[in-house]
Design a protein around this motif. Structure first.
Motif, mmCIF file in Angstrom:
data_model
loop_
_atom_site.group_PDB
_atom_site.id
_atom_site.type_symbol
_atom_site.label_atom_id
_atom_site.label_comp_id
_atom_site.label_asym_id
_atom_site.label_seq_id
_atom_site.Cartn_x
_atom_site.Cartn_y
_atom_site.Cartn_z
ATOM 1 N N VAL A 264 -7.825 30.006 60.633
ATOM 2 C CA VAL A 264 -7.544 29.643 62.028
ATOM 3 C C VAL A 264 -7.036 28.204 62.090
ATOM 4 O O VAL A 264 -6.043 27.911 62.779
ATOM 5 C CB VAL A 264 -8.800 29.830 62.913
ATOM 6 C CG1 VAL A 264 -8.632 29.165 64.273
ATOM 7 C CG2 VAL A 264 -9.109 31.313 63.079
ATOM 8 N N HIS A 265 -7.689 27.304 61.369
ATOM 9 C CA HIS A 265 -7.241 25.904 61.347
ATOM 10 C C HIS A 265 -5.835 25.786 60.748
ATOM 11 O O HIS A 265 -4.986 25.059 61.283
ATOM 12 C CB HIS A 265 -8.208 25.029 60.547
ATOM 13 C CG HIS A 265 -9.499 24.774 61.248
ATOM 14 N ND1 HIS A 265 -9.596 24.134 62.461
ATOM 15 C CD2 HIS A 265 -10.772 25.059 60.892
ATOM 16 C CE1 HIS A 265 -10.861 24.043 62.823
ATOM 17 N NE2 HIS A 265 -11.589 24.596 61.886
ATOM 18 N N VAL A 266 -5.586 26.489 59.654
ATOM 19 C CA VAL A 266 -4.278 26.436 59.008
ATOM 20 C C VAL A 266 -3.191 26.948 59.957
ATOM 21 O O VAL A 266 -2.116 26.339 60.073
ATOM 22 C CB VAL A 266 -4.283 27.232 57.680
ATOM 23 C CG1 VAL A 266 -2.876 27.474 57.159
ATOM 24 C CG2 VAL A 266 -5.117 26.500 56.637
ATOM 25 N N LEU A 267 -3.461 28.042 60.650
ATOM 26 C CA LEU A 267 -2.471 28.571 61.598
ATOM 27 C C LEU A 267 -2.199 27.580 62.735
ATOM 28 O O LEU A 267 -1.052 27.418 63.165
ATOM 29 C CB LEU A 267 -2.942 29.913 62.169
ATOM 30 C CG LEU A 267 -2.895 31.088 61.198
ATOM 31 C CD1 LEU A 267 -3.569 32.310 61.817
ATOM 32 C CD2 LEU A 267 -1.466 31.410 60.796
ATOM 33 N N GLY A 268 -3.254 26.932 63.208
ATOM 34 C CA GLY A 268 -3.082 25.925 64.257
ATOM 35 C C GLY A 268 -2.274 24.735 63.778
ATOM 36 O O GLY A 268 -1.370 24.260 64.484
ATOM 37 N N VAL A 269 -2.564 24.257 62.579
ATOM 38 C CA VAL A 269 -1.815 23.126 62.020
ATOM 39 C C VAL A 269 -0.363 23.533 61.792
ATOM 40 O O VAL A 269 0.560 22.764 62.074
ATOM 41 C CB VAL A 269 -2.476 22.615 60.712
ATOM 42 C CG1 VAL A 269 -1.579 21.631 59.988
ATOM 43 C CG2 VAL A 269 -3.827 21.990 61.013
ATOM 44 N N ARG A 270 -0.150 24.734 61.307
ATOM 45 C CA ARG A 270 1.217 25.224 61.079
ATOM 46 C C ARG A 270 2.024 25.181 62.378
ATOM 47 O O ARG A 270 3.144 24.681 62.409
ATOM 48 C CB ARG A 270 1.164 26.648 60.529
ATOM 49 C CG ARG A 270 2.523 27.252 60.273
ATOM 50 C CD ARG A 270 2.381 28.710 59.790
ATOM 51 N NE ARG A 270 3.684 29.306 59.558
ATOM 52 C CZ ARG A 270 4.408 29.903 60.508
ATOM 53 N NH1 ARG A 270 3.967 29.981 61.749
ATOM 54 N NH2 ARG A 270 5.591 30.428 60.202
ATOM 55 N N SER A 271 1.449 25.699 63.455
ATOM 56 C CA SER A 271 2.156 25.682 64.744
ATOM 57 C C SER A 271 2.377 24.257 65.231
ATOM 58 O O SER A 271 3.425 23.938 65.797
ATOM 59 C CB SER A 271 1.377 26.469 65.798
ATOM 60 O OG SER A 271 1.684 27.826 65.709
ATOM 61 N N ARG A 272 1.391 23.423 65.014
ATOM 62 C CA ARG A 272 1.504 22.017 65.429
ATOM 63 C C ARG A 272 2.648 21.325 64.671
ATOM 64 O O ARG A 272 3.460 20.616 65.264
ATOM 65 C CB ARG A 272 0.178 21.301 65.150
ATOM 66 C CG ARG A 272 -0.043 20.057 65.957
ATOM 67 C CD ARG A 272 -1.357 19.419 65.571
ATOM 68 N NE ARG A 272 -2.515 20.023 66.175
ATOM 69 C CZ ARG A 272 -2.906 19.828 67.428
ATOM 70 N NH1 ARG A 272 -2.209 19.069 68.225
ATOM 71 N NH2 ARG A 272 -3.997 20.387 67.884
ATOM 72 N N VAL A 273 2.717 21.557 63.361
ATOM 73 C CA VAL A 273 3.762 20.940 62.545
ATOM 74 C C VAL A 273 5.133 21.501 62.930
ATOM 75 O O VAL A 273 6.102 20.748 63.074
ATOM 76 C CB VAL A 273 3.472 21.142 61.037
ATOM 77 C CG1 VAL A 273 4.666 20.772 60.179
ATOM 78 C CG2 VAL A 273 2.246 20.326 60.622
ATOM 79 N N MET A 274 5.211 22.812 63.114
ATOM 80 C CA MET A 274 6.502 23.418 63.464
ATOM 81 C C MET A 274 7.022 22.911 64.809
ATOM 82 O O MET A 274 8.222 22.729 64.984
ATOM 83 C CB MET A 274 6.386 24.942 63.473
ATOM 84 C CG MET A 274 6.277 25.524 62.083
ATOM 85 S SD MET A 274 6.205 27.314 62.074
ATOM 86 C CE MET A 274 7.910 27.718 62.445
ATOM 87 N N GLY A 275 6.104 22.681 65.745
ATOM 88 C CA GLY A 275 6.505 22.209 67.068
ATOM 89 C C GLY A 275 6.521 20.701 67.199
ATOM 90 O O GLY A 275 6.761 20.165 68.287
ATOM 91 N N LYS A 276 6.231 20.019 66.104
ATOM 92 C CA LYS A 276 6.129 18.552 66.100
ATOM 93 C C LYS A 276 5.195 18.058 67.206
ATOM 94 O O LYS A 276 5.442 17.047 67.855
ATOM 95 C CB LYS A 276 7.510 17.914 66.220
ATOM 96 C CG LYS A 276 8.402 18.226 65.032
ATOM 97 C CD LYS A 276 9.701 17.483 65.104
ATOM 98 C CE LYS A 276 10.503 17.825 63.866
ATOM 99 N NZ LYS A 276 11.644 16.986 63.680
#
Length: 154
Positions: free
Chosen positions: A23-35
């Motif tokens: 869950v944390h990894v998916l959240g970080v992934r979205s955060r990084v992709m959306g800057k």
């Protein structure tokens, strides 16, 4: 504590720990992709290109800021519930107050409820909230049941 019960609890804890990290990894992934970095200096992180590759930051970001917020709420809910089940299960097991068979059944059922809660939370916008509520309530009742078993043996 009976070794069968200990192994059952360890397996359930491993499943839920893995779920929380994902869950944390998916959240970080979205955060990084959306800057959508939480700190301004995160955008200047020299490791950001490596992080983008490690997080497979290609394709769909699963919903941007809304998805990040959903991941954060899932993680918060897990932190508010799962430690209490395992704290009760472990201490009750160490005290010899939880029968192995019942304890394992409760732990597996609880783990299943928490996985169900997470999946239905992710699907939230696409489905009704009823399945999520049922998973949360059932998990809470299982925690209370575990506590009830312990308290009935005092």
């Amino acid at each position: 504590m009976d070794s069968t019960y200990a192994k059952c609890l360890a397996s359930c804890a491993a499943v839920l720990s893995t779920k929380t990290i994902l869950v944390h990894v998916l959240g970080v992934r979205s955060r990084v992709m959306g800057k959508a970095y939480p700190q301004p200096e995160d955008d200047a992180n020299p490791l950001l290109p490596l992080l983008k590759v490690a997080l497979v930051c290609y394709g769909n970001d699963f919903g941007g800021a809304d998805f990040v917020q959903r991941c954060e709420r899932i993680a918060k809910n897990a932190a508010e519930n799962e430690p209490f089940f395992f704290m009760t299960a472990i201490t009750g097991g160490l005290a010899g107050l939880i029968p192995t068979g019942i304890g394992c059944q409760l732990a597996v059922a609880y783990t299943t409820c928490r996985i169900g809660h997470t999946l239905t939370y992710f699907l939230g916008p696409k489905i009704t909230t009823a399945p999520r509520s049922v998973a949360w309530i059932t998990g809470s009742v299982l925690t209370l049941g575990l506590g009830g078993i312990i308290l009935s043996k005092k």
